[in-house]
Each structure stands twice: as C-alpha cells, then as structure tokens.
Motif scaffolding. Structure first.
Motif, short mmCIF file in Angstrom:
data_model
loop_
_atom_site.label_atom_id
_atom_site.label_comp_id
_atom_site.label_asym_id
_atom_site.label_seq_id
_atom_site.Cartn_x
_atom_site.Cartn_y
_atom_site.Cartn_z
N UNK A 104 -32.79 25.77 -20.88
CA UNK A 104 -33.24 27.15 -20.68
C UNK A 104 -32.57 27.75 -19.45
N UNK A 105 -32.48 26.96 -18.39
CA UNK A 105 -31.95 27.51 -17.15
C UNK A 105 -30.46 27.82 -17.24
N UNK A 146 -39.27 40.89 -20.48
CA UNK A 146 -39.39 39.49 -20.08
C UNK A 146 -39.83 38.64 -21.27
N UNK A 147 -40.85 39.11 -21.99
CA UNK A 147 -41.35 38.33 -23.12
C UNK A 147 -40.29 38.17 -24.20
N UNK A 148 -39.51 39.24 -24.44
CA UNK A 148 -38.45 39.12 -25.44
C UNK A 148 -37.37 38.13 -25.01
N UNK A 149 -37.01 38.19 -23.72
CA UNK A 149 -35.99 37.26 -23.23
C UNK A 149 -36.49 35.82 -23.32
N UNK A 150 -37.75 35.61 -22.92
CA UNK A 150 -38.31 34.27 -23.02
C UNK A 150 -38.34 33.82 -24.49
N UNK A 151 -38.71 34.75 -25.37
CA UNK A 151 -38.72 34.43 -26.80
C UNK A 151 -37.36 33.98 -27.29
N UNK A 152 -36.31 34.71 -26.89
CA UNK A 152 -34.96 34.32 -27.30
C UNK A 152 -34.60 32.95 -26.76
N UNK A 153 -34.96 32.72 -25.50
CA UNK A 153 -34.66 31.43 -24.88
C UNK A 153 -35.38 30.30 -25.59
N UNK A 154 -36.65 30.51 -25.88
CA UNK A 154 -37.42 29.49 -26.60
C UNK A 154 -36.80 29.23 -27.96
N UNK A 185 -33.69 29.47 -28.82
CA UNK A 185 -32.51 28.62 -28.65
C UNK A 185 -32.91 27.18 -28.36
N UNK A 186 -33.95 27.02 -27.52
CA UNK A 186 -34.31 25.68 -27.09
C UNK A 186 -35.05 24.90 -28.18
N UNK A 187 -35.94 25.60 -28.89
CA UNK A 187 -36.79 24.90 -29.85
C UNK A 187 -36.19 24.82 -31.24
N UNK A 197 -30.10 28.32 -34.55
CA UNK A 197 -29.44 29.11 -33.52
C UNK A 197 -28.41 30.03 -34.12
N UNK A 198 -28.53 31.29 -33.75
CA UNK A 198 -27.59 32.27 -34.26
C UNK A 198 -26.32 32.24 -33.43
#
Ligand SMILES: Nc1ncnc2c1ncn2[C@@H]1O[C@H](COP(=O)(O)OP(=O)(O)O)[C@@H](O)[C@H]1O
Ligand SMILES: [Mg+2]
Lengths: 324, 278, 330
Positions: free
Chosen positions: B7-8, B257-265, B267-269, B274-275
């Motif tokens: 994520x980082x 922020x929530x959308x960015x976190x959603x995108x990150x999750x 990718x991670x989960x 992954x697009x």
C-alpha cells in the motif's frame, strides 16, 4: 534479374528502452513478385514480429532498432505511420491468425470490406459495394449479396477468414502477408482456405509471405522456405531442397515432428518432438541459441552465434553436397 | 505486513490513508480541542479566517467557530458513513449470498426486490424515509442503508454465483456440510475482499448523501454537520463564502480519501482483478 | 457505414413490458408500507402542515385513502389511485397533484437531458483521450479530474459555481429558469433559458461525467488491445478513425445501459440542483413538499419518478438490441 518485391535486411526489433531484450536479431528475407515464401518455426520465434515490422504495426513497447526494409524498389518508411497508411491495405494486405476476433462486431461485413476500398480509392458507395460483392464471390462465400448485410457473429470461423482475405485483397495488393491464416480453423476448413489462397494467387499474381508452423502447408504452397529460431533465420532453401536435405538440426527436428501423408511406412519410427522449448528472452544461452536443445552441439556452439552462410546458420550443419 | 508495504508504495493510497486518519483524529478529539457546544457563539459573527487568533477558520453569521463545526461535523459524517455502510453491507451480503448460492426462484424473488430498490431514485427514497420517520441520526443511517444495500447485493450475488461452481465448494457439498456453513464459513471469506473494497466506496457515498440531507435542512437538528454548515451559509454566499467553502473542502477531502483508500485496498486485496492503471 | 437495423420480436417486447408493470406494482407497494411506518394518525401525516388547519381536508383524505378500512383494502385503494393517476388535491398549490407534477416535469426533463448530454460528450472525449495517452500526462490529468468530480458533493459544486460565475464574474444568473423581462418565445426566449440552464446542468453533469470518463477509458483500453483493431490498422485507416469509429463504438455500447440505470440518480440529484438553482422542476417541488411535510405530494413524486425510471429503463432495453447487433434476444 530484377530487384525483389520485398526485401528485409538485418531487421532488428527490441523492447523499447531495453537493448538487452532483442526479439529479432537481424532477420533477412526477400520475396519476388508472384512468389510464395514460407516462414516457419515454433511459437515465439519472431515470425509475427517480422511481419508486423513490415506493416509498421509493431505492438506498443517494441521498436525497430536496425535494418532496412525495401518494397517495390523504395525504402519502406515503417516508422512513419501516415506514410505507411498508404501501403497498408493498398500495396500490402494482411491476414491474421484469429478469424473469430478479426472482425469488428458492430459493423456489417459489407461496410468493413468497403472501408478498405474507400480508404484508398475515390469511389462511390454503390461502386464499392458492388466490388465487395465481387470480392466475396471470389473468396467463394455463398450468397454474397446477403452476407454484406450480416454481422460477424453470424458467420463461422472459416467464413470470417474468407472475409478477412477479401478485405486484404480488396485493393489488389502486390503482397499478401498471411500470419498463420488457418491455425485457428479445423482441418477441412484449413485445406479449403489454403486452396483458396493458392487459386487467388494464380489469378491475381500476388506474392505471399506465408507464416506458419505447419510444414504440411509449406510443402503444398511455398516456393521457398525460411526457418526461424529465437529471433533469427537459421536456414533458407527452396521447398524441394529443404524437405529433401534439411541442414540445420532444428529444421530436421521440425520435419521429424511433421506427419507427411503417404510417407509413413510400417516400421518407420513415430514422430519425434524436439526436446525442450524456445528459451525465454531473459534466459537466452550464449553462442548458438539452439544449443541446449541440439543433439549435435559441441564446444564451439557455446562460444559463438553461428553466421548465416550458404543457406544455414549452424556450426555443425551438414553440407548439402554431402547429402545423398 | 506485505500488503502494508504494498500500500505504501502507492503514494495516492498513502495520501488517502493520511487524510482519512486526520478526519478520524478530528472526530475523536473534537470534545478535547473544543470543549464547548459547537452551536455556541464564541466570537464576532462573520469573522474571516485568519482575522482573529481565537477562531482561526473564522466564524459564521451567528459567531460560531467554524473550526469547532469542522471537528464535530467529522463525528457525524464518519458515524453516519460507517454505520450505514455497515448495515448496507450486512443486508446486501445476506441477500446477495442467498440469491447467488441458491439461484432459481430464491434468486428471482430476491433480485426482483433488489431491483425495486434500485429503480426508485436513491436520494428521493432517502428523503421520503426521513420525511416519514422524522430526522434523527438513526433514521438517517437507516434511510441511507436502505438505498445502498442493493449495490452490495448485486456484487455479492455475482461473486457467489461464480464461487459456488468452484471445486472446493463441490467438495464441501459432497462432504455433507450444511448450506449455511458453506455460505458463511467457506465462500464468504473468499468474497470478503471485494466487499471491503465496495464498502469503502459506500462510506464515501453515504457521507456525501448525509451532507446533502442536512444541507437541505433535513439532518438531525441536534448535531452540527458539514452539510448543515453549508446549508446555513447559503445566505452569506456573496460576502462570506468561506462559510460554504471550508466544510465543502472537508467533505471533498474525506470522500477523496475514502476513494483513494478503496483503490489501494483493491490493488492490495484483489491482485487478480487489478486493472491496468498508472 | 450504415446504421445497424433489426426488428425486435414481439415476445421480447411483451416480456419486458410485463416486467416493467410488475416493477411499478412493487414500487407502489413499497411506498404504501413506507406510509404505514409514519407515526401517529395517517391522515395527519399525509396532510402535513396543510391538514392541521383544515378538518374537512383530513376527513377527505381519510375517505380517499380508505383509512378506516382494513389494511388490504387500503392497499387496493392506494394502488387504484396510482393506476388511475388520481393522486389527490394539493391545497397549497390549488391543483390536483397529477397536474402539478406534470407541469413541473418538463423543466426537470430539460435539465436532466442537458446534463446527460454534457456528461456523455465530455466523458467520452476525456475517456478516449485518456486511453490513447495511457499512463502519460493527459491520462493522469484526466483521471485526477474524474476522481475529484466523483468525490465532490454536487450541491457544493453548484454553490461554488454560483459564487464564481454569477457573483464574481456575472456571466450567468444565480437561479430560476427565465428572466421576468425576457421575451416568452423566439430565439431570445430560448437563449434566456439556456443562460439559466448552463450552471445547473453542468453541476448535475460533473458526477456522471466522472463515471463515464472512467468507463470509457477502461472500455477503450480493453477494446484497443483486441485483434480487430489491429486488423483495422492493417487496412491503412487513420488512428483517429480507429479510435473514434472502430474502438469507441464498441467501448460506448455498455454506456447506454449505464445511462439507463443512472436516470434515477439524475432525478434524485435534481432535488439538490433544483433547490440550489431555484429551478422549477419536480426536484424543487419535492423539496417544498418536504418543508411543508406534505407526505401525499412527496410520495406521489417518489412513485411517479420511479415509474419514469422504469419506463426509461424499458426504453433502453428495447433500444439496446437495435444498436448492438451482437446481442442475442431472449
Ligand atoms: N508486445 C510484446 N512485448 C514483449 N515481447 C513480445 C511482444 N510481442 C511479442 N513478444 C515476444 O517476441 C517473441 C516473438 O514473438 P512472435 O513474433 O509473436 O512469435 P511467433 O513466431 O510465434 O509469431 C516472443 O518471445 C514474444 O514473447
Ligand atoms: Mg505468431
């Protein structure tokens, strides 16, 4: 002798910005007018990239890093998209491997074939459509007047490949590049499509660059054969000579793996596969790239990539004169 | 731990996490930083941001501290957002799981009902629920979950339809495991990543809808929210536009922020899904 | 190239229409039970502020809704009222509710259609451009803008646009649909409405523009990698034509369905946009009904808006096979 229709000299293609990743390492080919040259080799040895480089249609991320391509006496400006547009579809037609995916699902057959004609010639829509009907007749599609209104999903794979061939021939090109045109089709349809290509060539006098890994097709169609392995040409000969006296161990392996109708007698050993697979671009061996799979390999093969001399690139090639 | 370093590596996700952490911190510390009632008058009305050291973000037309409103508003936004996303996720998972697992008429009935809720204009339905039951934080949470669950149900149904054809599920059936156990102990954990990603987006949507309700004046009158602040600032648009701009930016950043976190999750989960992206 | 044409089989049309009717029935039932949830006397809840003053109105409502009858009879009455479009009378407006709603509908439709067109045109342009410059600067900028539009509350964008374009720049009016001084018809009249329409339509469009941009971008990236695009290039046609004709046509087809499912969102959003811009449509009407606690008017708007969504989706369902030749009808 006049200059060849198409000549490719020392063509090099690599992954953009990565000089190590040499996908084509100096391929040279030439085709005369009306001639058929077959390019054979296992999957992944660079046959498609060679043909796409000629069309100026290399995939994103790849670039031509060397070599000269001449067509009809002039340099082919393969990196100039606008200039190449006048060549594609008009001077050089192309047929791809996957007929099921080759046609746009939302346009009718007639519109898709007519689009090539409209792109390169100033003709009325009616005139173009009339020519489309003729073309579809020529590629032996039934009821062409009906088919021009159909959409691709209503056609079988063989029928779609005929449409793609009609599209490639619509402007009477000098050269047709057929990249595994029948690989995706079943055997009876394969034979029909190959016969069609053969007949069309007789009628129109076009040259064909036939890419395939089916040596059976080569025997029927080609005047000459070039064998490719891991991004370069390893052998070239007339079809008769190649089948009679293959020089490169790779060619011999390919031939041994090919069933030849009527040739197999009782007691003859069964078909043999060449052991191993084409190495990935990151794991290319030193010296001759076929070495790890070659039964004849010796020390010199590890030291130096063999030069292409007298129709073959192999340190251990058996000279043709010595073949009985 | 591997997914945290993953994520980082994506700075947009890191930005999202940072922003979200800031909002959560604001919500948690509101009563410490601003011990009084955010509705109290603390300074001269319409003090511009930076004009007075006591009220750094200025005051509104009744002299209330904008900064205090921002902190207390974060509470309501997050509470409503997360609570309604949770309720919607639970209802949606139940409906979607049964519809997707059983198929047939169960699926038909459940999906028809889902469709009804999707056909009704979401925001209008939320308004109607608030109108019928009266504006309170609980009712608002209910009304927002009533309009958000169908999307979860559809997603979960699709996943379950795929999963129930998997070999491991057939294995469980053959082993005689009960349907409920297969659904909740076997399949659900596999679908969870997708649900979590979707829920982040639900939280963002719910926060925006809550702000819209209170902007129109149909929020809970007992709490101060960002939407209320914007609604009350409308009259001062000409001469004190900061009253609207400040809570609006807070809303924008929270949803972002929530959308960015959603995108990150995502990718991670869901590395499989992954697009191709930058 | 001529447009694809196809005749729809009657069976298909019949099935879809039946489904739509059932959906409308279901929505009406949901609304009925929503009404049952209201605390206290149903007639008083229905009447809202208008009713407390007028005992005759309450008695009238009780009779019309059959409120002293058993529940299932009330439901039947409720459904009949909707089926016959007899939604009652609004004291405040002095009109029947159906006339009231119908007279407000055109303004909302104009606003909605304009914002859909804006969202589609800009979304497609952005999406195609982003896909063609995949991972390069234009792609990143467009994706950032799309994300911002997606995360911003629309009513706030509306207020900020009023601040910038009306208050500071004076380019557009702050609200309403036409100036009192403007002529009623003719080019000047149309221009006057367009001036009033610009800001609310843009405000409504931003959120959907963001969605369409992402969808078109993803669709284009997928389509551009397909074989038939390479075949099209091998014909010698221009990159422009490959993108906007061969690829886009396939990439935007799914968008038609998405727009259909967004109609409800546009109507819900209209409550906010029309309130911010004083646009005289059903969204604004619903806001007023909320203020006066006029449940009858409120639920009527909700039901009719849902019916409108059902009809719009039915239209999309019937149009889609005509524009997409690869759909097999069931
Ligand atoms: N877009 C691409 N990016 C990277 N490598 C590629 C790309 N296209 C082809 N290659 C590699 O180039 C080599 C030759 O491919 P190709 O010409 O398609 O082989 P074939 O002889 O089967 O037609 C293969 O090793 C393949 O993996
Ligand atoms: Mg190939």
């Amino acid at each position: 002798m006049s200059a060849p229709l198409l000549s490719i000299a020392d063509l090099k293609v690599r992954i953009r910005g990565n000089p190590q990743a040499r996908l084509l390492r100096g391929v040279s080919l030439s085709i005369d007018r009306g001639e058929t040259l077959a390019v054979v080799g296992e999957s992944g040895c660079g046959k498609s990239l060679t043909s796409l480089a000629v069309m100026g249609l290399l995939p994103d991320g790849l670039e031509k890093s060397g070599g000269v391509i001449r067509f009809d006496g002039a340099d082919l400006p393969v990196t100039d998209n606008e200039a190449m547009r006048k060549v594609r579809g008009r001077r050089i037609g192309m047929v791809f491997q996957e007929p099921m995916a080759a046609l746009n699902p939302v346009f009718s057959i007639g519109d898709q074939v007519a689009e090539v004609i409209h792109e390169h010639e100033a003709v009325s829509h009616a005139a173009a459509m009339a020519r489309v009907v003729d073309l579809l007749t020529q590629v032996q599609l039934p009821e062409p007047a009906r088919i021009i209104h159909e959409y691709p999903h209503r056609l079988s794979g063989g029928q779609r490949q005929r449409v793609v061939i009609a599209m490639a021939l619509a402007c009477r090109p000098d050269l047709l590049i057929a990249d595994e045109p029948t690989t995706a089709l079943d055997v009876t349809v394969q034979a029909q499509i190959m016969r069609l290509l053969h007949d069309l060539q007789d009628d129109m006098g076009i040259a064909i660059l036939l890419i395939t890994h089916n040596l059976g097709l080569v025997a029927q169609m080609a005047d000459r054969v070039a064998v490719m392995y891991a991004g370069r040409k390893v052998e070239e000969a007339t079809t008769r000579m190649l089948f009679a006296a293959p020089q490169h161990p790779y060619t011999r392996g390919l031939l041994a793996a090919t069933p030849r109708p009527g040739r197999r007698r009782p007691g003859e050993p069964p078909l043999t596969e060449i052991p191993g697979v084409v190495p990935a671009i990151t794991e290319m061996p030193s010296g001759c790239r076929f070495r790890p799979r070659c039964m004849l390999a010796s020390d010199i093969c590890a030291l130096e990539d063999p030069p292409f001399v007298d129709g073959v690139a192999c340190h251990r090639a058996v000279s043709r004169e010595l073949v009985p | 731990m591997r997914s945290i370093s993953f994520i980082l590596r994506h700075w947009t996700t890191a930005l999202g996490i940072l922003l979200l952490a800031a909002v959560i911190l604001m919500a948690l510390t509101a009563h410490l930083v601003f011990p009084g009632d955010p509705y109290d008058m603390v300074g001269a009305p319409l003090t511009w941001p930076g004009e007075s050291a006591d009220t750094l973000l200025g005051t509104d037309s009744l002299g209330r501290d904008m900064a205090a409103g921002l902190f207390y508003g974060a509470r309501v936004s997050l509470l409503v957002g997360f609570a309604s996303a949770l309720v919607a996720a639970i209802v949606g998972v139940l409906v979607g799981a049964f519809a997707g697992y059983y198929g047939g008429w169960t699926d038909d009935v459940l999906m028809r009902i889902t469709e009804l809720f999707q056909t009704t204009p979401q925001f209008m339905l939320a308004l109607a629920v608030v109108a019928v039951l009266g504006p309170s934080v609980t009712v608002i949470i209910l009304s927002l979950s009533a309009v958000s669950w169908p999307a979860v149900a559809r997603l979960v149904r699709g996943e379950f339809m795929v999963m129930r054809e998997r070999a491991f599920v057939h294995g469980c059936v053959v082993a005689g495991m009960s349907d409920l156990r297969i659904i909740f102990a076997q399949i659900l954990p596999n679908v969870l990543p997708v649900i979590i990603v979707m829920s982040t987006i639900l939280v963002a949507t719910a926060i925006l809808m809550e702000s819209a309700l209170s902007f129109l004046g149909f929020g809970d009158p007992n709490v101060l929210t960002w939407g209320t602040m914007i609604g009350m600032g409308r009259g001062q648009l000409r001469d004190a536009w900061y009253i609207i701009a400040i809570p609006g930016v807070a809303l924008l950043l929270t949803a972002l922020a929530l959308n960015l976190v959603g995108e990150g999750l995502n990718d991670a989960l869901n590395p499989r899904l992954k697009q191709r992206k930058g | 190239m001529s447009a694809p044409r196809r005749n729809l089989p009657f069976r298909f049309i019949g099935k879809r229409i039946l489904q739509a009717v059932l959906t409308i029935l279901g929505i009406a039932i949901i609304n009925f039970f929503l009404l049952q949830l209201a605390p206290g006397d149903a007639a008083e809840a229905l009447a809202g502020e208008a009713g407390t003053a007028d005992a005759g109105y309450l008695a009238n409502l009780r009779r019309e809704f059959g409120l002293d009858r058993p529940l299932w009879e009330q439901l039947a009455t409720f459904l009949m009222r909707i089926a016959t479009f007899n939604l009652g009378y609004s004291f405040r407006y002095g009109e029947t509710i159906s006339t009231l709603i119908l007279s407000r509908l055109p303004a909302t439709l104009l606003l909605m259609a304009t914002s859909i067109v804006i969202a589609l045109v800009i979304g497609i342009l952005f999406g195609v451009t982003a896909a063609r410059y995949f991972n390069r600067l234009p792609d990143r900028l467009i994706s950032l803008v799309a994300l911002l539009f997606y995360a911003t509350p629309p009513f706030w964008i509306g207020l900020m646009m009023i601040l910038v374009f009306s208050v500071w720049l004076g380019w557009a009016p702050t609200g309403g649909m036409r100036d009192i001084t403007a002529p009623d018809g003719g080019i000047a009249g149309v221009f006057d409405i367009a001036r009033h329409l610009a800001l609310p339509a843009l405000t409504q469009a931003f959120f959907y523009l963001a969605i369409y941009t992402r969808l078109v971008r993803a669709g284009m990236l997928e389509v551009l990698s397909l074989d038939y695009i390479r075949v099209a290039r091998a014909k010698g046609i221009s990159e422009q034509r490959v993108a906007y004709r061969h690829a886009l046509r396939n990439a935007v087809l799914p968008l038609v369905t998405v727009v259909g499912t967004n109609i409800g969102g546009f109507l819900g959003g209209a409550v906010l946009t029309e309130t911010v811009f004083s646009w005289p449509g059903i969204g604004r009407l619903m806001f007023d009904a909320m203020l006066q606690r006029d449940l009858n008017l409120l639920l009527s708007i909700l039901v009719l808006s849902s019916v409108f969504v059902v009809i719009a989706n039915l239209a999309v369902d019937l149009i889609y096979p005509v524009i997409n030749p690869t759909v097999e009808l069931r």
